[in-house]
Design a protein around this motif. Structure first.
Motif, PDB file in Angstrom:
ATOM      1  N   GLY A 148     -14.416  68.334  68.335  1.00 58.92           N
ATOM      2  CA  GLY A 148     -14.574  69.779  68.500  1.00 58.92           C
ATOM      3  C   GLY A 148     -13.509  70.379  69.399  1.00 58.92           C
ATOM      4  O   GLY A 148     -13.011  71.470  69.137  1.00 58.92           O
ATOM      5  N   CYS A 149     -13.142  69.662  70.460  1.00 60.17           N
ATOM      6  CA  CYS A 149     -12.078  70.144  71.350  1.00 60.17           C
ATOM      7  C   CYS A 149     -10.745  70.232  70.599  1.00 60.17           C
ATOM      8  O   CYS A 149     -10.006  71.208  70.737  1.00 60.17           O
ATOM      9  CB  CYS A 149     -11.937  69.222  72.558  1.00 60.17           C
ATOM     10  N   LEU A 150     -10.446  69.214  69.779  1.00 58.88           N
ATOM     11  CA  LEU A 150      -9.213  69.209  69.005  1.00 58.88           C
ATOM     12  C   LEU A 150      -9.210  70.326  67.968  1.00 58.88           C
ATOM     13  O   LEU A 150      -8.212  71.045  67.822  1.00 58.88           O
ATOM     14  CB  LEU A 150      -9.011  67.846  68.331  1.00 58.88           C
ATOM     15  N   VAL A 151     -10.316  70.495  67.273  1.00 56.97           N
ATOM     16  CA  VAL A 151     -10.399  71.533  66.247  1.00 56.97           C
ATOM     17  C   VAL A 151     -10.288  72.923  66.876  1.00 56.97           C
ATOM     18  O   VAL A 151      -9.642  73.812  66.318  1.00 56.97           O
ATOM     19  CB  VAL A 151     -11.693  71.388  65.416  1.00 56.97           C
ATOM     20  N   GLN A 152     -10.875  73.122  68.045  1.00 57.80           N
ATOM     21  CA  GLN A 152     -10.739  74.411  68.726  1.00 57.80           C
ATOM     22  C   GLN A 152      -9.270  74.692  69.031  1.00 57.80           C
ATOM     23  O   GLN A 152      -8.801  75.808  68.824  1.00 57.80           O
ATOM     24  CB  GLN A 152     -11.549  74.438  70.017  1.00 57.80           C
ATOM     25  N   PHE A 153      -8.561  73.698  69.525  1.00 53.02           N
ATOM     26  CA  PHE A 153      -7.133  73.869  69.822  1.00 53.02           C
ATOM     27  C   PHE A 153      -6.372  74.264  68.553  1.00 53.02           C
ATOM     28  O   PHE A 153      -5.538  75.185  68.584  1.00 53.02           O
ATOM     29  CB  PHE A 153      -6.571  72.570  70.418  1.00 53.02           C
ATOM     30  N   ILE A 154      -6.678  73.616  67.441  1.00 51.18           N
ATOM     31  CA  ILE A 154      -6.004  73.929  66.176  1.00 51.18           C
ATOM     32  C   ILE A 154      -6.338  75.348  65.730  1.00 51.18           C
ATOM     33  O   ILE A 154      -5.444  76.110  65.337  1.00 51.18           O
ATOM     34  CB  ILE A 154      -6.386  72.890  65.099  1.00 51.18           C
ATOM     35  N   PHE A 155      -7.603  75.722  65.802  1.00 55.06           N
ATOM     36  CA  PHE A 155      -8.004  77.086  65.416  1.00 55.06           C
ATOM     37  C   PHE A 155      -7.279  78.114  66.278  1.00 55.06           C
ATOM     38  O   PHE A 155      -6.810  79.130  65.767  1.00 55.06           O
ATOM     39  CB  PHE A 155      -9.518  77.255  65.575  1.00 55.06           C
ATOM     40  N   GLU A 156      -7.213  77.882  67.592  1.00 50.85           N
ATOM     41  CA  GLU A 156      -6.553  78.839  68.474  1.00 50.85           C
ATOM     42  C   GLU A 156      -5.076  78.979  68.136  1.00 50.85           C
ATOM     43  O   GLU A 156      -4.532  80.088  68.139  1.00 50.85           O
ATOM     44  CB  GLU A 156      -6.739  78.429  69.930  1.00 50.85           C
ATOM     45  N   LYS A 157      -4.412  77.874  67.843  1.00 50.60           N
ATOM     46  CA  LYS A 157      -2.982  77.935  67.495  1.00 50.60           C
ATOM     47  C   LYS A 157      -2.761  78.666  66.174  1.00 50.60           C
ATOM     48  O   LYS A 157      -1.814  79.444  66.050  1.00 50.60           O
ATOM     49  CB  LYS A 157      -2.377  76.522  67.428  1.00 50.60           C
ATOM     50  N   VAL A 158      -3.620  78.424  65.187  1.00 47.25           N
ATOM     51  CA  VAL A 158      -3.487  79.101  63.897  1.00 47.25           C
ATOM     52  C   VAL A 158      -3.702  80.604  64.065  1.00 47.25           C
ATOM     53  O   VAL A 158      -2.945  81.418  63.518  1.00 47.25           O
ATOM     54  CB  VAL A 158      -4.468  78.506  62.859  1.00 47.25           C
TER      55      VAL A 158
END
Length: 176
Positions: free
Chosen positions: A77-87
């Protein structure tokens, strides 16, 4: 399923809001530019990632795969949040504040599920004869539960801090 649903929700929200709300770097800088916010956010996020990794690593000899299973969804979830924020940052989407809010709430849910998993493992050991190995394993399970409880407190603090910065006081809001 959560990540697919969230991606769909953010895509629709961005599509609907784009004509009405523009991405504002000034608004983002008002939130992150406040004294101590960025350093605090980096420290908290580092703690939220390193604490479960360290706990799983230390408890690996006693818990094995159960330790990884308990922290895996949380770290994903932490990794996916980082990806969502960058996108969203790359797309200059105006719905960027939704990501930290939704992920912090979901992170609390993940932590409660991880604690429940550890408690179930503890209850399964209840009828077994007492041995030094059993005592070490139950101590490791208790340590993981305490780690998850501390992480939950940090997540609540992080969530409330973000909300407080997102909806600032009247004098700061006048600078928008």
């Amino acid at each position: 399923m959560f990540y697919i649903g969230l991606a769909t929700f953010l895509l629709v929200t961005d599509h609907v809001q784009r004509p009405y709300l523009q991405y504002s770097a000034k608004r983002w800088s008002l939130i992150t530019g406040l004294r101590g916010y960025l350093s605090s956010a980096f420290f908290v996020m580092g703690f939220k990632v390193l604490a479960p990794l360290l706990a799983a690593f230390v408890m690996w000899p006693l818990l094995g795969v159960a330790g990884v299973v308990s922290v895996g969804p949380y770290l994903t979830g932490c990794l996916v949040q980082f990806i969502f924020e960058k996108v969203l940052e790359k797309r200059q989407s105006s719905c960027w504040p939704l990501v930290p809010i939704l992920f912090e709430v979901y992170r609390l849910y993940q932590l409660s599920k991880a604690m429940h998993f550890m408690e179930k493992l503890m209850f399964q050991m209840r009828g077994l004869p007492k041995s030094p190995e059993l005592m070490e394993k139950s101590g490791a399970l208790a340590a993981m539960i305490v780690t998850f409880e501390v992480l939950a407190l940090v997540c609540i603090w992080s969530f409330l801090t973000f909300i407080q910065r997102l909806f600032p006081s009247r004098p700061v809001a006048e600078n928008y």
